[in-house]
Motif scaffolding. Structure first.
Motif, mmCIF file in Angstrom:
data_model
loop_
_atom_site.group_PDB
_atom_site.id
_atom_site.type_symbol
_atom_site.label_atom_id
_atom_site.label_comp_id
_atom_site.label_asym_id
_atom_site.label_seq_id
_atom_site.Cartn_x
_atom_site.Cartn_y
_atom_site.Cartn_z
ATOM 1 N N GLN A 21 -40.417 -2.505 29.850
ATOM 2 C CA GLN A 21 -39.218 -2.519 29.018
ATOM 3 C C GLN A 21 -39.489 -3.088 27.638
ATOM 4 O O GLN A 21 -38.591 -3.618 26.999
ATOM 5 C CB GLN A 21 -38.119 -3.317 29.733
ATOM 6 N N SER A 22 -40.725 -3.014 27.168
ATOM 7 C CA SER A 22 -41.040 -3.455 25.816
ATOM 8 C C SER A 22 -41.949 -2.437 25.152
ATOM 9 O O SER A 22 -42.749 -1.774 25.814
ATOM 10 C CB SER A 22 -41.707 -4.838 25.825
ATOM 11 N N SER A 23 -41.810 -2.326 23.839
ATOM 12 C CA SER A 23 -42.607 -1.365 23.077
ATOM 13 C C SER A 23 -42.573 -1.785 21.618
ATOM 14 O O SER A 23 -41.854 -2.717 21.230
ATOM 15 C CB SER A 23 -42.051 0.061 23.241
ATOM 16 N N LEU A 24 -43.336 -1.099 20.791
ATOM 17 C CA LEU A 24 -43.326 -1.323 19.353
ATOM 18 C C LEU A 24 -42.716 -0.111 18.663
ATOM 19 O O LEU A 24 -42.872 1.025 19.118
ATOM 20 C CB LEU A 24 -44.747 -1.549 18.830
ATOM 21 N N TYR A 27 -39.978 0.319 11.759
ATOM 22 C CA TYR A 27 -38.627 0.124 11.243
ATOM 23 C C TYR A 27 -38.731 -0.206 9.759
ATOM 24 O O TYR A 27 -39.066 -1.326 9.382
ATOM 25 C CB TYR A 27 -37.929 -1.002 11.998
ATOM 26 N N GLY A 28 -38.465 0.779 8.905
ATOM 27 C CA GLY A 28 -38.723 0.587 7.484
ATOM 28 C C GLY A 28 -40.197 0.338 7.277
ATOM 29 O O GLY A 28 -41.046 1.071 7.783
ATOM 30 N N ASP A 29 -40.521 -0.718 6.548
ATOM 31 C CA ASP A 29 -41.921 -1.090 6.324
ATOM 32 C C ASP A 29 -42.443 -2.029 7.410
ATOM 33 O O ASP A 29 -43.602 -2.437 7.349
ATOM 34 C CB ASP A 29 -42.065 -1.777 4.958
ATOM 35 N N ALA A 30 -41.607 -2.373 8.367
ATOM 36 C CA ALA A 30 -41.988 -3.346 9.387
ATOM 37 C C ALA A 30 -42.324 -2.642 10.700
ATOM 38 O O ALA A 30 -41.970 -1.483 10.929
ATOM 39 C CB ALA A 30 -40.855 -4.346 9.609
ATOM 40 N N VAL A 31 -43.021 -3.378 11.568
ATOM 41 C CA VAL A 31 -43.215 -2.987 12.957
ATOM 42 C C VAL A 31 -42.462 -4.007 13.804
ATOM 43 O O VAL A 31 -42.698 -5.213 13.693
ATOM 44 C CB VAL A 31 -44.703 -2.954 13.346
ATOM 45 N N GLN A 32 -41.541 -3.523 14.629
ATOM 46 C CA GLN A 32 -40.736 -4.410 15.451
ATOM 47 C C GLN A 32 -41.120 -4.285 16.916
ATOM 48 O O GLN A 32 -41.456 -3.197 17.396
ATOM 49 C CB GLN A 32 -39.249 -4.086 15.304
ATOM 50 N N LEU A 33 -41.061 -5.401 17.610
ATOM 51 C CA LEU A 33 -41.152 -5.414 19.058
ATOM 52 C C LEU A 33 -39.755 -5.138 19.605
ATOM 53 O O LEU A 33 -38.785 -5.785 19.195
ATOM 54 C CB LEU A 33 -41.655 -6.777 19.538
ATOM 55 N N VAL A 34 -39.657 -4.177 20.495
ATOM 56 C CA VAL A 34 -38.372 -3.810 21.090
ATOM 57 C C VAL A 34 -38.408 -4.193 22.567
ATOM 58 O O VAL A 34 -39.323 -3.802 23.299
ATOM 59 C CB VAL A 34 -38.093 -2.308 20.933
ATOM 60 N N LYS A 38 -33.634 -3.445 22.336
ATOM 61 C CA LYS A 38 -33.204 -4.151 21.134
ATOM 62 C C LYS A 38 -34.399 -4.811 20.453
ATOM 63 O O LYS A 38 -35.339 -5.245 21.118
ATOM 64 C CB LYS A 38 -32.174 -5.230 21.498
ATOM 65 N N PRO A 39 -34.379 -4.904 19.120
ATOM 66 C CA PRO A 39 -35.469 -5.615 18.439
ATOM 67 C C PRO A 39 -35.516 -7.064 18.872
ATOM 68 O O PRO A 39 -34.474 -7.717 19.043
ATOM 69 C CB PRO A 39 -35.111 -5.473 16.949
ATOM 70 N N PHE A 40 -36.736 -7.557 19.036
ATOM 71 C CA PHE A 40 -36.945 -8.885 19.612
ATOM 72 C C PHE A 40 -38.017 -9.594 18.800
ATOM 73 O O PHE A 40 -39.098 -9.048 18.564
ATOM 74 C CB PHE A 40 -37.402 -8.739 21.064
#
Length: 570
Positions: A21-24, A27-34, A38-40
């Motif tokens: 249940q987690s992935s990358l 998002y714009g210029d960023a990399v978010q952990l999801v 939801k972003p985490f």
């Protein structure tokens, strides 16, 4: 204690990948952990090396971390305790970590302490260490065997990977309905010590062989965006595309390091492929820094260091990012080295100090970081009101805003100390002059001879005339670009606190009072950020607290979120 035979573990590898249940995500210029859709952001802490080696410690430590405001704990998984007898596995500690993490509402990032931990093979099982003929060591150029398993041994890899697969298969089954485990680190601070590379017989054969085509192809395909170090090293030797390692990169210890990094990366890639088959969570590797003027082998040579990122990307494409373990001074410089166009910033280890709270604000605001994790976190204080606990608490409150504005080029991080006191930010037609709060004249702690605690924070532009300023120990002034230009330099202040312009500057001739457009502070409100990103008003700070409209400030030791509205006048 429960022991499981290897043949039984194989059945666990068929766990559905959909369970994770987690992935990358980009998002714009960023990399978010999801996580859970939801972003985490990881507000984490890493346990000390031996702090998860018995169930009692795990229970006590994780309960404390919840009180400290963490949302994630980084926990070692020890090969020697997981497979004390070859082919027999004990997952008692792993299960205890998952149980206590869920009880305390913590996510888990597991650290595989397998073949290497801080370069050495100290967490390999005794049966592995004793059978050095089957599981050979790395050697120095003088022929000295090291307490470092050789990355060139297939037997070493098979033993390490078999244990890793068995353990991760168990995690996949135990976690499939929970998603407690959100990332996995493969090995820990890989690197050669005492020499820049392994000089075992197998290593020597590979060193005399041609540079692999996969690496050459990667360098060619990414020639325009290579790390400056790698570009210069390759170019200095004529950008050759064939030949031995010395033919292509030159004959020195830095070529030795590049060679060793390739084979470490290839080893890790095979481990990562195992992980992708079993439990497809984000994967990373961490590096001990090449600091203090040391040469390869004096620091852990060939690890996943920033200057070797192209080698690691080419050799281990299944790894999502490389991460710095920061214990040296120069925190801002180190994080900048690892937040690259092809690498998001995540800090799995850093020295645990009370300044970590403001440093977390900084890396989130300035570098869109995935997270930060001070080391030996269980040794810190869980007392409410301490700088670290208060900082994490305020950041948890800020998460809806931070995750909303990551990668959108409208968020900045601040970090100041006694030497680095000021930063000027240009945001369109506005100029934000940001300083350590101790640069103001009225706080006696600024001049009592004690070192300044670090001050830091986040600034977010919500609209053209609306900002959030959050953190601790900072002061921010707002001005139009023209206003800032004309007020530069030592000038007398009028009654309103602004410069009285009496000379010609930049083509403008002004007399008192100045007639150009100014930026004023309409209101400063202390607020609470609600889970949906809206604000709950606490109090208005338009008097002495903003120096009658001259600036926005948060005192040292007092974490706040301020909602600022601006206006223009002349």
């Amino acid at each position: 204690m429960r022991k499981v035979i290897l043949s039984m573990i194989i059945l666990l590898w068929t766990v559905s990948l959909g369970a994770q249940q987690s992935s990358l995500r980009k998002y714009g210029d960023a990399v978010q952990l999801v996580v859970d859709g939801k972003p985490f952001i990881v507000l984490g802490g890493e346990l000390g090396n031996s702090s998860a080696a018995c169930p009692e410690d795990i229970e006590a430590n994780l309960a404390k971390l919840r009180k400290m405001g963490l949302n994630t704990v980084l926990v070692p998984a020890y090969w020697d305790l997981i497979e004390p007898v070859r082919g027999q596995f004990d997952f008692t500690l792993t299960d205890k970590v998952l149980e206590e993490a869920r009880k305390n509402e913590l996510k888990v990032i597991f650290l595989w302490f397998g073949a290497w931990k801080n370069s050495m093979s100290c967490y390999a099982p005794l049966w592995f260490k004793q059978d050095y003929r089957k599981y050979p060591r790395a050697y120095t150029s003088e022929g000295k065997p090291l307490e470092i398993a050789s990355a060139f041994s297939e037997n070493v890899f098979k033993a390490d990977n078999a244990a890793f697969r068995a353990w991760l298969g168990h995690v996949a089954k135990a976690d499939k309905d929970h998603g407690t485990v959100i990332m996995v680190q493969i090995e820990n601070e890989i690197g050669m010590l005492e020499d820049a590379r392994d000089h075992s017989d197998s290593a020597e054969r590979h060193f005399r062989s041609p540079v692999p085509e996969e690496l050459i192809s990667h360098l060619q395909a990414n020639e325009e965006t290579l790390h400056p170090y790698m570009s210069e090293k390759w170019t200095a030797n004529g950008k050759k595309v064939k030949g031995s390692w010395t033919d292509v990169f030159g004959d020195d210890i830095y070529t030795d390091e590049i060679f060793m990094a390739w084979f470490y990366a290839r080893y890790v890639e095979r481990m990562a492929q195992s992980a992708r088959e079993i439990y497809d969570v984000p994967l990373f590797v961490n590096a001990a820094m090449n600091s203090r003027g040391r040469k390869p082998g004096e620091y852990p040579s060939a690890g996943p260091l920033a200057h070797l990122i192209d080698i690691w990307h080419a050799g281990a494409p299944s790894i999502d990012f490389i991460s710095p373990d920061i214990y040296d001074s120069g925190f801002k410089d180190w994080v900048a080295k690892y937040h690259l166009h092809n690498n998001p910033l995540f800090i799995p280890e850093t020295r645990h100090t009370q300044d970590n709270g403001v440093r977390a604000f900084y890396v989130l605001g300035e570098h869109d970081a995935i997270g930060i994790s001070p080391f030996a976190i269980e040794d810190g204080s869980a007392e409410q009101g301490t700088p670290f606990v208060e900082g994490y608490e305020k950041l948890r409150e800020m998460m809806p805003l931070v995750t909303r504005w990551q990668g959108q080029d409208r968020m900045w991080g601040l970090l100041f100390d006694q030497q680095d006191k000021e930063r000027v930010i240009k945001d369109g037609d506005l100029v934000l002059t940001c300083r350590h709060n101790f640069t103001l004249p009225w706080d006696p702690r600024a001049t009592d001879g004690t070192p300044w605690p670090e001050g830091g924070g986040i600034i977010i532009r919500l609209d053209s005339d609306e900002y959030v300023v959050a953190g601790n120990g900072i002061v921010v002034e707002f001005a139009t670009a023209v206003e800032k230009q004309l007020s530069a330099g030592p000038q007398a202040l009028g009654e309103d606190g602004f410069a009285v312009i009496t000379s010609e500057v930049g083509g403008w001739v002004e007399s008192s009072p100045a007639s150009y457009i100014r930026c004023g502070i309409g209101s400063v409100d202390e607020v609470e950020v609600l889970p949906d990103g809206t604000f709950r008003y606490i109090r208005r700070l338009n008097g002495d607290q903003d120096h009658q409209g001259r600036h926005v400030r948060i005192s040292v030791g007092d974490y706040k979120v301020l909602h600022v509205k601006l206006y223009e006048y002349k």
